[in-house]
Scaffold this active site. Structure first.
Site, PDB file in Angstrom:
ATOM      1  N   ASP A 125       0.751  -1.108   0.007  1.00 18.21           N
ATOM      2  CA  ASP A 125       0.076   0.079   0.157  1.00 18.21           C
ATOM      3  C   ASP A 125       0.802   1.075   0.129  1.00 18.21           C
ATOM      4  O   ASP A 125       1.785   1.289   0.803  1.00 18.21           O
ATOM      5  CB  ASP A 125      -0.828  -0.072   0.996  1.00 18.21           C
ATOM      6  N   HIS A 141       2.656   3.586  -9.092  1.00 21.67           N
ATOM      7  CA  HIS A 141       2.384   2.079  -9.292  1.00 21.67           C
ATOM      8  C   HIS A 141       3.626   1.300 -10.058  1.00 21.67           C
ATOM      9  O   HIS A 141       3.852  -0.013  -9.810  1.00 21.67           O
ATOM     10  CB  HIS A 141       1.024   2.086 -10.232  1.00 21.67           C
ATOM     11  N   ASN A 193     -10.615  -1.693  -5.814  1.00 24.01           N
ATOM     12  CA  ASN A 193      -9.792  -1.121  -6.612  1.00 24.01           C
ATOM     13  C   ASN A 193     -10.491  -0.808  -8.187  1.00 24.01           C
ATOM     14  O   ASN A 193     -10.213  -0.085  -8.888  1.00 24.01           O
ATOM     15  CB  ASN A 193      -8.300  -1.607  -7.037  1.00 24.01           C
TER      16      ASN A 193
END
Length: 226
Positions: free
Chosen positions: A2, A19, A58
């Site tokens: 996270d 990401h 998500n």
């Protein structure tokens, strides 16, 4: 895993940059997992590793971010299929989670390819959770029992979890970055799991952090909830 988006904001970059950095960290964890396996205390014995890459929540991310993540996961998973460590150490890779119909075909095909290529391996076991939600897993287990006409008991539910269906033992250790909560990770199979929280964003994780987590776990008195 996270903190990718917060990391991107801290360095003034697009969230997909965070990401991408997070994906690079995940690749390093795979290396650290294998690198230190022979030197880890028997009590830790991390033969099984699960990485939560994409939660069921998500799917509600903005479309551009979600599509970028899908493309990134497809590329990373395809790369995993041709990673020498995976084949040298005979790592079986499997994907867990629901709502697969919500993923693009390219990603689904890549996941199927990786699972097929490593299907005969039995050295180490890597699970990647995509489209996964803890409550969703329990609901799915109960629905399966109902469909089979079986009683809703603890034992029966325990036989229908993702871990049980794949011959994976209940979770021994959860390592969580940036937050001090489990967010529903393996709700059923973490009843006796030990917790290790790291006050860093996932892309900032280091090899020392990984070693500290293993060392911390190996020195604990593991009572298994008893």
């Amino acid at each position: 895993m996270d903190g990718n988006r917060r990391y991107a904001r801290q360095i003034g970059q697009h969230v997909l940059v965070g990401h991408a950095k997070g994906a690079a960290t995940a690749s390093k964890v795979l290396e650290w997992w294998i690198k230190y396996l022979p030197n880890t205390a028997e009590s830790a014995n991390p033969k099984y590793l699960t990485c939560w890459a994409f939660s069921s929540e998500n799917f509600e991310r903005p479309e551009h971010e979600r599509d970028g993540l899908f493309a990134m996961m497809a590329a990373e998973f395809k790369s995993l299929a041709f990673t020498s460590l995976v084949h040298l150490f005979r790592v079986r890779v499997r994907f867990i989670g629901g709502d697969r119909h919500r993923f693009p075909l390219e990603l689904l095909d890549t996941m199927d390819m990786v699972e097929e290529i490593t299907a005969s391996y039995d050295g180490l076991f890597l699970q990647i959770a995509v489209g996964y939600g803890g409550r969703q897993e329990v609901v799915s287990a109960v629905q399966s029992l109902v469909a089979q006409g079986k009683a809703i008991t603890e034992q029966n539910i325990g036989s229908e979890t993702y871990c049980a269906q794949r011959g994976i033992p209940p979770v021994s250790l959860i390592i969580r970055t940036s937050e001090r909560r489990t967010s529903g990770f393996f709700l059923w199979d973490t009843q006796a799991a030990e917790l290790h929280f790291i006050d860093k964003l996932w892309p900032q994780l280091t090899e020392t952090d990984w070693l500290h987590a293993l060392r911390s776990f190996s020195t604990r008195e593991i009572r298994g909830g008893r």
